[in-house]
Scaffold this active site. Structure first.
Site, PDB file in Angstrom:
ATOM      1  N   CYS A 185      -3.071  -2.799   6.151  1.00 48.04           N
ATOM      2  CA  CYS A 185      -3.151  -1.454   6.737  1.00 48.04           C
ATOM      3  C   CYS A 185      -4.481  -1.244   7.448  1.00 48.04           C
ATOM      4  O   CYS A 185      -4.619  -0.297   8.226  1.00 48.04           O
ATOM      5  CB  CYS A 185      -2.921  -0.389   5.672  1.00 48.04           C
ATOM      6  SG  CYS A 185      -4.107  -0.397   4.325  1.00 48.04           S
ATOM      7  N   HIS A 231      -6.130  -6.045   3.010  1.00 50.58           N
ATOM      8  CA  HIS A 231      -5.134  -4.997   3.248  1.00 50.58           C
ATOM      9  C   HIS A 231      -4.719  -4.993   4.711  1.00 50.58           C
ATOM     10  O   HIS A 231      -5.550  -4.776   5.595  1.00 50.58           O
ATOM     11  CB  HIS A 231      -5.722  -3.633   2.868  1.00 50.58           C
ATOM     12  CG  HIS A 231      -5.993  -3.480   1.404  1.00 50.58           C
ATOM     13  ND1 HIS A 231      -5.299  -2.590   0.609  1.00 50.58           N
ATOM     14  CD2 HIS A 231      -6.880  -4.117   0.585  1.00 50.58           C
ATOM     15  CE1 HIS A 231      -5.756  -2.670  -0.638  1.00 50.58           C
ATOM     16  NE2 HIS A 231      -6.717  -3.593  -0.673  1.00 50.58           N
ATOM     17  N   GLN A 245      -5.144  -0.547  -4.660  1.00 54.16           N
ATOM     18  CA  GLN A 245      -5.777  -1.649  -5.387  1.00 54.16           C
ATOM     19  C   GLN A 245      -6.495  -1.138  -6.633  1.00 54.16           C
ATOM     20  O   GLN A 245      -6.510  -1.804  -7.670  1.00 54.16           O
ATOM     21  CB  GLN A 245      -6.746  -2.405  -4.477  1.00 54.16           C
ATOM     22  CG  GLN A 245      -7.351  -3.641  -5.131  1.00 54.16           C
ATOM     23  CD  GLN A 245      -8.186  -4.461  -4.164  1.00 54.16           C
ATOM     24  OE1 GLN A 245      -7.908  -4.501  -2.963  1.00 54.16           O
ATOM     25  NE2 GLN A 245      -9.216  -5.120  -4.660  1.00 54.16           N
ATOM     26  N   CYS A 276       0.845  -1.201   0.000  1.00 56.49           N
ATOM     27  CA  CYS A 276       0.000   0.000   0.000  1.00 56.49           C
ATOM     28  C   CYS A 276       0.882   1.253   0.000  1.00 56.49           C
ATOM     29  O   CYS A 276       1.788   1.386   0.821  1.00 56.49           O
ATOM     30  CB  CYS A 276      -0.893  -0.028   1.235  1.00 56.49           C
ATOM     31  SG  CYS A 276      -1.702   1.528   1.615  1.00 56.49           S
ATOM     32  N   GLU A 277       0.609   2.160  -0.920  1.00 50.38           N
ATOM     33  CA  GLU A 277       1.438   3.358  -1.013  1.00 50.38           C
ATOM     34  C   GLU A 277       1.180   4.355   0.112  1.00 50.38           C
ATOM     35  O   GLU A 277       1.964   5.287   0.301  1.00 50.38           O
ATOM     36  CB  GLU A 277       1.234   4.044  -2.362  1.00 50.38           C
ATOM     37  CG  GLU A 277      -0.133   4.644  -2.584  1.00 50.38           C
ATOM     38  CD  GLU A 277      -0.266   5.298  -3.950  1.00 50.38           C
ATOM     39  OE1 GLU A 277      -1.053   6.245  -4.064  1.00 50.38           O
ATOM     40  OE2 GLU A 277       0.422   4.868  -4.895  1.00 50.38           O
ATOM     41  N   HIS A 278       0.109   4.166   0.872  1.00 52.34           N
ATOM     42  CA  HIS A 278      -0.204   5.097   1.958  1.00 52.34           C
ATOM     43  C   HIS A 278       0.531   4.755   3.250  1.00 52.34           C
ATOM     44  O   HIS A 278       0.907   5.653   4.008  1.00 52.34           O
ATOM     45  CB  HIS A 278      -1.716   5.109   2.219  1.00 52.34           C
ATOM     46  CG  HIS A 278      -2.505   5.542   1.029  1.00 52.34           C
ATOM     47  ND1 HIS A 278      -3.720   4.972   0.675  1.00 52.34           N
ATOM     48  CD2 HIS A 278      -2.248   6.484   0.087  1.00 52.34           C
ATOM     49  CE1 HIS A 278      -4.178   5.553  -0.420  1.00 52.34           C
ATOM     50  NE2 HIS A 278      -3.315   6.472  -0.792  1.00 52.34           N
ATOM     51  N   HIS A 279       0.711   3.453   3.530  1.00 54.87           N
ATOM     52  CA  HIS A 279       1.359   3.048   4.772  1.00 54.87           C
ATOM     53  C   HIS A 279       2.543   2.115   4.547  1.00 54.87           C
ATOM     54  O   HIS A 279       3.201   1.705   5.502  1.00 54.87           O
ATOM     55  CB  HIS A 279       0.349   2.321   5.688  1.00 54.87           C
ATOM     56  CG  HIS A 279      -0.839   3.145   6.043  1.00 54.87           C
ATOM     57  ND1 HIS A 279      -2.031   3.089   5.339  1.00 54.87           N
ATOM     58  CD2 HIS A 279      -1.033   4.061   7.025  1.00 54.87           C
ATOM     59  CE1 HIS A 279      -2.902   3.922   5.871  1.00 54.87           C
ATOM     60  NE2 HIS A 279      -2.331   4.521   6.902  1.00 54.87           N
TER      61      HIS A 279
END
Length: 230
Positions: free
Chosen positions: A189, A187, A159, A118-121
């Site tokens: 996250c 996920h 995703q 995941c690019e956020h976390h």
């Protein structure tokens, strides 16, 4: 005072918005490697130093025996987990075969397992991709669809973006009559942090060509994917 409630549905057919079509992706996202050979990058020693800084940030003693080689190992793991940045999706689909005996139905490869980040976390999400396309005269090797999935998955992702990239690459390179992509994933996250809902699945889909324009073909694709899972 009584609240006034208005319907969100259009009152007349003329008020309805025209049917939207999927946004086009920049071909640079799926026709070439994401990292150019001449693109400036930090040295390996700098990357290892950054890992050491993060270890110190969480309160660890970076000089204890168990962590002495951790920065090196983490950077080596990054090289493996994110190798998709250095691979070209279009090259995977470049070789096709014409011996199809006039086959004109769609080709479906389901249950392609993948792991992405995941690019956020920067936490993993993992699951399965189901991919179908309707060829025009020529077909691609079945393993190439799995390889294509891995190239995009081995980058920082959402995703939704992963789903769109896979469909766009097949659509652009193979020029089929249509592409269908369905991805289901868990996920971490949201399963091991935050709301901590273990087992929650996220589904995303993308349809082009005949799959987008023909609901019956969408339904047949989804029926084959779901029916075979029982």
């Amino acid at each position: 005072m009584d609240a006034a409630i208005k319907s969100i549905r259009p009152s007349k057919p003329s008020d309805r918005q025209p049917e939207s079509r999927p946004a086009e992706l920049d071909p640079a996202e799926f026709l070439a490697a994401a990292v150019r050979a001449d693109q400036p990058r930090p040295a390996r020693a700098e990357a290892e130093a950054a890992v050491k800084t993060l270890l110190a940030y969480i309160g660890e003693n970076t000089e204890r025996e168990g962590l002495l080689d951790t920065p090196r190992r983490v950077v080596e793991a990054f090289d493996e987990l994110y190798q998709g940045y250095h691979q070209c999706p279009a090259e995977v689909l470049d070789r096709t075969f014409g011996e199809t005996a006039g086959y004109d139905d769609f080709v479906l490869v389901r249950d392609i397992e993948f792991t992405s980040q995941c690019e956020h976390h920067m936490m993993p999400f993992y699951g399965k991709a189901h991919i179908a396309y309707t060829p025009v005269e020529r077909v691609v090797g079945l393993s190439k669809l799995a390889r294509l999935t891995d190239i995009f998955a081995r980058r920082l992702q959402t995703q939704e973006h992963l789903t769109a990239q896979i469909a766009a690459a097949i659509d652009e390179v193979l020029k089929p009559r249509g592409v269908a992509v369905l991805i289901e994933a868990e996920h971490t996250c949201m399963s091991v942090r935050g709301v901590a809902k273990h087992g929650a699945s996220t589904f995303t889909s993308r349809f082009t060509g005949m799959f987008r324009d023909n609901p019956a073909e969408q339904a047949r694709f989804l029926s084959l994917v779901r029916g075979l899972q029982r």
